[in-house]
Scaffold this active site. Structure first.
Site, PDB file in Angstrom:
ATOM      1  N   GLU A 223       0.832  -1.196   0.000  1.00 13.56           N
ATOM      2  CA  GLU A 223       0.000   0.000   0.000  1.00 13.56           C
ATOM      3  C   GLU A 223       0.871   1.252   0.000  1.00 13.56           C
ATOM      4  OE1 GLU A 223      -2.640  -0.409   3.390  1.00 13.56           O
ATOM      5  OE2 GLU A 223      -2.816  -2.553   3.049  1.00 13.56           O
ATOM      6  N   GLU A 334      -9.987   5.713   2.748  1.00 13.67           N
ATOM      7  CA  GLU A 334     -10.445   4.944   3.903  1.00 13.67           C
ATOM      8  C   GLU A 334     -10.400   5.859   5.117  1.00 13.67           C
ATOM      9  OE1 GLU A 334      -8.302   1.274   4.548  1.00 13.67           O
ATOM     10  OE2 GLU A 334      -8.801   1.237   6.667  1.00 13.67           O
TER      11      GLU A 334
END
Ligand SMILES: *[C@@H]1O[C@H](CO)[C@@H](O)[C@H](O)[C@H]1NC(C)=O
Ligand SMILES: *[C@@H]1O[C@H](CO)[C@@H](O)[C@H](O)[C@H]1NC(C)=O
Length: 419
Positions: A223, A334
């Site tokens: 990520e 997120e």
């Protein structure tokens, strides 16, 4: 042995008292406190490597320039004899020529992306900049062991149909994704904002995910993007980050260089450092480009920040599924909704505005690309989108000549339609 151990313990206690003399002088430390202090002290000693030079950043960070061969990665037993790859053996060709960015209508930024600490110096060749971890950083974590790690179950569970499972931990997403093929990397240009965070244990991020395996015990994830996390950093600054795990965020992996794994080669960009400047509502817009790809020969996963900075790589042996290829790529935002006062959090995602508002107001990802089986960067043939509660955070994807595959996403969280 016993006597020896106890002498060592007392020496360590003395050292801790020296380092945190205030704590020892003002509160009579009990065994539990001392054990915690000892654990923190040991952890800091492991993380913070001797610096050739240290640079004080205006945001309060200290950036240590650490000899490239002494970085945390080399504490890993499998990397004891590792020869650092000083450049990638392979670099995928993209659809978009980044040198002509200046002509992009959306572009009104300086050509170079700046990290705030650059205002006070640079690291010499042969070193890498590492944000120094302070005692307070570690103490904000739920435990010393969990410092620098995401909470378990913090992956986008879009493939799960079970709604109870989806809401676990209060993670909320607005993402675009592709799956069902073999992927060897991904790229995107990500709009940079500084979203409001309601509570210190919440965060808001914009990132891409390179995923392999199933969403069970052994998910592999790489990520990269930006995040605001008061718990991790003690402030509300927007910071560059990476993350990796090979077991669904359990024992393996961490943010940035906070465990052994990622091998950094860039002497210019520090993981975890503040990105500067950030976009303003109805004002100047700033974005960063992130590319992650797999070297087909060595198997390492490389990361590039902007058009100029090859950051380093994750060695293939860290992973199981990703040692071969990724099966899903996701891009988007997120946040953590910890439901303060039993209501939805007011923590922002993206700019804090819904996609409908468009450029300059809503946050975007543009020029989405994946690296395909022939190691070429390509616009995905199709993308799907996902969000748990579109009244809180939403996403709208589209496609055009300038931006290729792109989307607007985000939202304010709590509002009359999201309680
Ligand atoms: C590293 O190299 C030394 C000497 O060649 C060897 O004895 C050792 O087993 C190697 N360690 C690893 C982890 O490969
Ligand atoms: C971060 O933002 C929150 C609210 O958005 C504020 O209460 C807090 O004081 C800020 N923290 C710092 C360190 O500036």
């Amino acid at each position: 042995m016993r006597a020896h151990a106890s002498v060592v313990f007392e020496v360590v206690v003395l050292l801790i008292c020296f380092e945190v003399w205030l704590a020892c002088a003002t509160s009579p430390a009990n065994a539990g406190d001392l054990n915690k202090q000892l654990a923190v002290w040991k952890h800091l000693r492991r993380l913070n490597k001797p610096a050739v030079k240290s640079i004080q950043s205006p945001d309060g960070d200290i950036i240590d320039c650490v000899n490239i061969a002494q970085q945390p990665a080399f504490d890993h037993p499998f990397l004891k004899n590792h020869t650092i790859q000083l450049r990638p053996g392979f670099h995928p060709e993209g659809l978009y020529d980044e040198s002509k960015r200046a002509s992009d209508a959306s572009n009104n930024r300086p050509n170079t992306i700046v990290q705030l600490w650059h205002q006070n110096g640079r690291c010499p060749e042969g070193t890498i900049p590492i944000r120094r971890t302070r005692r307070d950083d570690v103490l904000r974590a739920s435990s010393v062991k969990r410092y620098g790690k995401k909470k378990q179950m913090s992956f986008p569970r879009l493939l799960f149909a079970d709604p109870d499972f989806i809401n676990e931990g209060g993670h909320q997403h607005a993402i675009a994704y592709v799956n069902g093929e073999k992927f060897y990397g991904a790229k995107a240009i990500i709009n940079v904002w500084e979203p409001n965070i309601q509570l210190p244990n919440e965060f808001s991020l914009s990132q891409l995910w390179i995923l392999g395996g199933s969403f069970g015990q052994d998910l592999n994830s790489i990520e990269a993007g930006w995040l605001v996390s008061p718990e991790l950093y003690g402030d509300n600054n927007t910071r560059l980050f990476t993350y990796w795990t090979s077991d669904s965020y359990q024992a393996t992996g961490c943010y940035n260089l906070l465990c052994s794994g990622f091998i950094q080669i860039s002497s210019e960009i520090a993981m975890g450092a503040s990105i500067f400047p950030v976009s303003q509502y109805d004002g100047s817009q700033y974005d960063i480009s992130i590319l992650v790809w797999k070297d087909p020969k060595e198997g390492n996963w490389w990361m590039q920040f902007g058009s100029d900075y090859v950051m380093g790589y994750w060695p293939s042996f860290l992973f199981s599924y990703l040692a071969d290829s990724a099966s899903t790529v996701e891009w988007g935002g997120e946040v953590i909704n910890s439901e303060p006062d039993g209501q939805h959090t007011a923590t922002h995602m993206g700019s804090g505005h819904f996609p409908e508002e468009g450029f300059g107001k809503a946050s975007y990802f543009k020029k989405l690309q994946i690296v395909d089986e022939s190691n070429n960067l390509k616009s995905p043939k199709w993308i799907s989108t996902f969000t748990e509660q579109s009244n809180c955070y939403d996403i709208q994807s589209n496609n055009n000549g300038d931006w290729g595959s792109y989307f607007y996403f985000g939202g304010p969280g709590r509002n009359p339609n999201c309680q």
